[in-house]
Design a protein around this motif. Structure first.
Motif, PDB file in Angstrom:
ATOM      1  N   PHE A 301       0.776  -1.343  -0.364  1.00  0.00           N
ATOM      2  CA  PHE A 301       0.268   0.041   0.150  1.00  0.00           C
ATOM      3  C   PHE A 301       0.718   1.046  -0.164  1.00  0.00           C
ATOM      4  N   PHE A 302       2.051   1.125   0.994  1.00  0.00           N
ATOM      5  CA  PHE A 302       2.920   2.144   1.178  1.00  0.00           C
ATOM      6  C   PHE A 302       3.841   2.179  -0.583  1.00  0.00           C
ATOM      7  N   LEU A 303       4.138   1.787  -0.880  1.00  0.00           N
ATOM      8  CA  LEU A 303       4.371   1.322  -2.508  1.00  0.00           C
ATOM      9  C   LEU A 303       3.875   2.371  -3.372  1.00  0.00           C
ATOM     10  N   ILE A 304       2.531   1.455  -3.183  1.00  0.00           N
ATOM     11  CA  ILE A 304       1.312   2.332  -4.411  1.00  0.00           C
ATOM     12  C   ILE A 304       1.025   4.098  -4.545  1.00  0.00           C
ATOM     13  N   ILE A 305       0.520   3.849  -3.013  1.00  0.00           N
ATOM     14  CA  ILE A 305       0.953   5.430  -2.819  1.00  0.00           C
ATOM     15  C   ILE A 305       2.054   6.569  -3.085  1.00  0.00           C
ATOM     16  N   ASN A 306       3.107   5.480  -3.168  1.00  0.00           N
ATOM     17  CA  ASN A 306       4.329   6.745  -3.528  1.00  0.00           C
ATOM     18  C   ASN A 306       4.688   6.814  -4.752  1.00  0.00           C
ATOM     19  N   MET A 307       3.630   5.726  -5.661  1.00  0.00           N
ATOM     20  CA  MET A 307       4.162   5.232  -7.258  1.00  0.00           C
ATOM     21  C   MET A 307       3.004   6.472  -7.732  1.00  0.00           C
ATOM     22  N   VAL A 308       2.215   7.052  -7.483  1.00  0.00           N
ATOM     23  CA  VAL A 308       0.916   7.416  -7.967  1.00  0.00           C
ATOM     24  C   VAL A 308       1.188   9.118  -7.281  1.00  0.00           C
ATOM     25  N   PHE A 376      10.696 -10.932  -9.681  1.00  0.00           N
ATOM     26  CA  PHE A 376      11.135  -9.144  -9.843  1.00  0.00           C
ATOM     27  C   PHE A 376      10.896  -8.834 -11.414  1.00  0.00           C
ATOM     28  N   MET A 377      10.879  -9.196 -12.258  1.00  0.00           N
ATOM     29  CA  MET A 377       9.667  -8.385 -13.370  1.00  0.00           C
ATOM     30  C   MET A 377       8.753  -8.011 -13.355  1.00  0.00           C
ATOM     31  N   CYS A 378       7.646  -8.763 -12.369  1.00  0.00           N
ATOM     32  CA  CYS A 378       6.550  -8.271 -12.969  1.00  0.00           C
ATOM     33  C   CYS A 378       6.099  -7.611 -11.824  1.00  0.00           C
ATOM     34  N   PHE A 379       7.155  -7.830 -10.620  1.00  0.00           N
ATOM     35  CA  PHE A 379       6.794  -6.769  -9.619  1.00  0.00           C
ATOM     36  C   PHE A 379       7.163  -5.388 -10.090  1.00  0.00           C
ATOM     37  N   VAL A 380       8.426  -4.805 -11.010  1.00  0.00           N
ATOM     38  CA  VAL A 380       8.712  -3.620 -11.839  1.00  0.00           C
ATOM     39  C   VAL A 380       7.592  -3.133 -12.886  1.00  0.00           C
ATOM     40  N   LEU A 381       6.878  -4.517 -13.328  1.00  0.00           N
ATOM     41  CA  LEU A 381       5.918  -4.209 -14.179  1.00  0.00           C
ATOM     42  C   LEU A 381       4.969  -3.735 -13.605  1.00  0.00           C
ATOM     43  N   THR A 382       4.621  -4.049 -12.431  1.00  0.00           N
ATOM     44  CA  THR A 382       3.529  -3.105 -11.659  1.00  0.00           C
ATOM     45  C   THR A 382       3.132  -2.119 -11.380  1.00  0.00           C
ATOM     46  N   MET A 383       4.898  -1.820 -10.650  1.00  0.00           N
ATOM     47  CA  MET A 383       5.322  -0.746 -10.288  1.00  0.00           C
ATOM     48  C   MET A 383       5.039   0.297 -10.943  1.00  0.00           C
ATOM     49  N   SER A 384       6.242   0.019 -12.740  1.00  0.00           N
ATOM     50  CA  SER A 384       5.363   0.793 -14.108  1.00  0.00           C
ATOM     51  C   SER A 384       4.760   1.445 -14.489  1.00  0.00           C
ATOM     52  N   LEU A 385       3.712   0.576 -14.396  1.00  0.00           N
ATOM     53  CA  LEU A 385       2.513   0.507 -14.988  1.00  0.00           C
ATOM     54  C   LEU A 385       1.744   1.593 -13.975  1.00  0.00           C
ATOM     55  N   VAL A 386       1.759   1.536 -12.571  1.00  0.00           N
ATOM     56  CA  VAL A 386       1.041   2.378 -11.195  1.00  0.00           C
ATOM     57  C   VAL A 386       1.314   3.525 -11.469  1.00  0.00           C
ATOM     58  N   LYS A 445      -6.316  -0.391  -7.179  1.00  0.00           N
ATOM     59  CA  LYS A 445      -6.578  -1.246  -6.512  1.00  0.00           C
ATOM     60  C   LYS A 445      -6.249  -2.538  -7.542  1.00  0.00           C
ATOM     61  N   TYR A 446      -5.922  -2.117  -8.581  1.00  0.00           N
ATOM     62  CA  TYR A 446      -5.356  -2.872  -9.883  1.00  0.00           C
ATOM     63  C   TYR A 446      -3.688  -2.780  -9.767  1.00  0.00           C
ATOM     64  N   GLY A 447      -2.879  -1.970  -8.389  1.00  0.00           N
ATOM     65  CA  GLY A 447      -2.308  -2.085  -8.198  1.00  0.00           C
ATOM     66  C   GLY A 447      -1.924  -2.990  -6.940  1.00  0.00           C
ATOM     67  N   LEU A 448      -2.824  -2.611  -5.957  1.00  0.00           N
ATOM     68  CA  LEU A 448      -3.202  -3.769  -5.157  1.00  0.00           C
ATOM     69  C   LEU A 448      -2.651  -4.756  -5.398  1.00  0.00           C
ATOM     70  N   ASP A 449      -3.508  -5.333  -6.191  1.00  0.00           N
ATOM     71  CA  ASP A 449      -4.067  -6.376  -6.376  1.00  0.00           C
ATOM     72  C   ASP A 449      -2.939  -7.367  -7.606  1.00  0.00           C
ATOM     73  N   ALA A 450      -2.261  -6.903  -8.243  1.00  0.00           N
ATOM     74  CA  ALA A 450      -1.023  -7.265  -9.046  1.00  0.00           C
ATOM     75  C   ALA A 450       0.315  -7.772  -7.988  1.00  0.00           C
ATOM     76  N   ALA A 451       0.477  -7.181  -7.192  1.00  0.00           N
ATOM     77  CA  ALA A 451       1.240  -6.765  -6.268  1.00  0.00           C
ATOM     78  C   ALA A 451       1.063  -8.262  -4.764  1.00  0.00           C
ATOM     79  N   PHE A 452      -0.352  -8.163  -4.538  1.00  0.00           N
ATOM     80  CA  PHE A 452      -0.310  -9.126  -3.913  1.00  0.00           C
ATOM     81  C   PHE A 452      -0.321 -10.717  -4.518  1.00  0.00           C
TER      82      PHE A 452
END
Length: 515
Positions: A301-308, A376-386, A445-452
């Motif tokens: 949650f902290f990471l997604i907030i920071n990305m946005v 790891f690559m999926c995590f980077v992709l998720t953060m980049s898309l967020v 929502k989409y960022g958190l679901d993908a990260a989880f």
């Protein structure tokens, strides 16, 4: 006092320096690229010499960090941008302001020579010296928003003499006209009636034969223009190709970033510092319950907030350059699509995507998330898309308003609603049915679901000696952790990015360029 027919404000071309003009509209469409560049370079050198910019030709214009050229040199550089395209009609607003008398006289002489080569030059000017005034062909004087004289410049003194105003010996005609319009000079024969007590000079001009001739001439011109314009509503024809414009505008954007790297350095340093701080807070999260789930939920949650919210600075992008974009786009320098794509290629990728990748590389391994290259690559992709979805929303707001204060208000409201309906602060299953649909437009929502899903799927957690698979917690959250269930979050983020970017482009095209 205004010595003009109309007024159009020239822009401080903060991205242009002497020999580094980038001109897109004044090159012959039939020339090759080498020939076009050669012709453009010759025109640039001639304008630099004519405008007296030789000594500062290789000097930066200046920013909030760099002093750069003086105000007068910046104004002459702005005028040079207009002259390089060899326009048939040139509007300038007080081109001599901030210039010394000699430079001002040289500039007006240059404009006078252009008019003798078939160009029409219209400008406003404030108290010109006599050597400048005598070069005027047509003079328009205005007072309180009304025309008090419009006609040949060399007949203006005779017109006011007939009204009883006498100029003193050795007085500058421009100063004399200002005294007349401000009421400091008194007429010896003109009396003020009740009908023209507010602006007697304007009333006398409207009653004069000079005004009638001007109105008749304007009527003929309007009629002629209307007849020629019937059925000729054609799109703007640019002298250069789309790819050439894109290459030059992208190059200009990159060059501006390289010449003013302070913001990029500060952003990169802040990204690394914040990544290290987050990594230390959640350093090597354990797999034992309940700490494993609690720490991972808070970290994501902290990471997604920071990305946005880290991309809120993007709301300044179009606002800061709005005036320059309107000026250059309406002048035919480049297409709206070229400007928009240049921001995506030359600003979005290096300034938004690369810092996110650096941030993800640091935090992922410091927090001890699931090992494996794919994870790891999926995590980077998720953060980049967020991050891209947040930038897309910021672009849309930036292109829709003209002030930074209004942009802050407009972007804060949707982000707060997205965060509430992200599924972390409140259970989505317990929401009112008529509000639950808002979750489907939430970046969080989409960022958190993908990260989880990326972290929990295939992971094993421990409670005493009991092994609990991560899928159990995904089921408790009601998440679909199948292949499509995981990738649908990325598709949704891509869709939100595309929609916001498309609407931002539409808003740029809707900007009133002729206001």
């Amino acid at each position: 006092m205004r010595l003009c027919l109309d007024t159009v404000h020239d822009q401080d071309a903060a991205h242009v320096t002497g020999k580094r003009f980038h001109i897109l509209a004044g090159v012959c469409a039939g020339c090759s690229l080498v020939e076009s560049l050669f012709i453009t370079n010759i025109l640039v050198e001639e304008d630099i010499q004519d405008l007296g910019l030789t000594d500062c030709a290789n000097t930066k214009i200046g920013t909030e960090f760099i002093r750069g050229v003086s105000g007068g040199e910046r104004k002459r550089c702005s005028i040079g941008m207009e002259l390089i395209t060899s326009p048939s009609l040139l509007f300038l607003d007080e081109p001599t302001t901030g210039l010394d008398s000699n430079t001002a006289n040289s500039l007006i002489k240059l404009l006078h020579d252009m008019s003798r080569r078939g160009k029409t030059v219209i400008f406003s000017i404030h108290q010109p010296r006599y050597s400048i005034f005598k070069q005027f062909d047509h003079l328009t004087l205005m007072h309180k928003g009304e025309v008090v004289y419009a006609g040949a410049a060399d007949h203006a003194l005779e017109y006011f003499s007939d009204l009883g105003y006498q100029i003193e010996s050795f007085n500058n005609p421009a100063d004399f006209f200002m005294d007349v319009t401000n009421g400091e000079a008194k007429s010896t024969i003109m009396s003020i009636s009740a009908d023209d007590s507010q602006n007697p000079l304007a009333s006398r001009y409207r009653q004069s034969s000079l005004c009638q001739r001007v109105l008749e001439e304007l009527g003929r011109l309007n009629l002629s223009s209307a007849e020629r314009g019937k059925g000729q509503d054609e799109p703007v024809d640019y002298a250069t190709s789309f790819l050439y414009q894109l290459r030059v505008v992208c190059g200009r954007t990159v060059r501006n970033s390289l010449r003013n790297p302070q913001t990029s350095y500060a952003q990169l340093a802040l990204t690394i510092t914040f990544a290290l701080l987050v990594g230390l807070i959640y350093y090597q999260m354990p797999l034992s319950l309940p700490e494993a789930i609690q720490n991972r939920s808070g970290a994501f949650f902290f990471l997604i907030i920071n990305m946005v919210f880290a991309n809120l600075s993007a709301v300044e992008l179009f606002i800061n350059e709005r005036v320059i974009f309107i000026h250059e786009n309406s002048s035919g320098y480049y297409r709206t699509s070229v400007y928009f794509l240049s921001k995506i290629f030359a600003d979005l990728i290096p300034n938004r995507v690369i810092p996110i990748i650096v941030f993800s590389c640091i935090t992922y391994f410091m927090m001890g998330l699931r090992s494996g290259v794919e994870a790891f690559m999926c995590f980077v992709l998720t953060m980049s898309l967020v991050s891209l979805a947040g930038v897309g929303l910021a672009f849309l707001v930036s292109a829709s308003v003209s002030t930074f204060a209004m942009a802050n208000v407009l972007i804060a409201l949707p982000l707060v609603f997205m965060m509430v309906f992200g599924g972390y602060l409140v259970s989505l299953n317990s929401m009112l049915s008529w509000l639950s649909w808002l979750q489907w437009i939430s970046i969080f929502k989409y960022g958190l679901d993908a990260a989880f899903i990326n972290e929990m799927r295939g992971q094993a957690f421990y409670s005493n000696r009991t092994i609990i698979p991560g899928e159990v917690f995904l089921d408790l959250r009601g998440l679909d952790y199948s292949a499509w269930g995981f990738w649908q979050n990325h598709v949704a983020l891509l869709g939100m990015t595309f929609v916001c970017m498309s609407l931002a482009y539409v808003q740029l095209r809707r900007i009133n360029r002729w206001k």
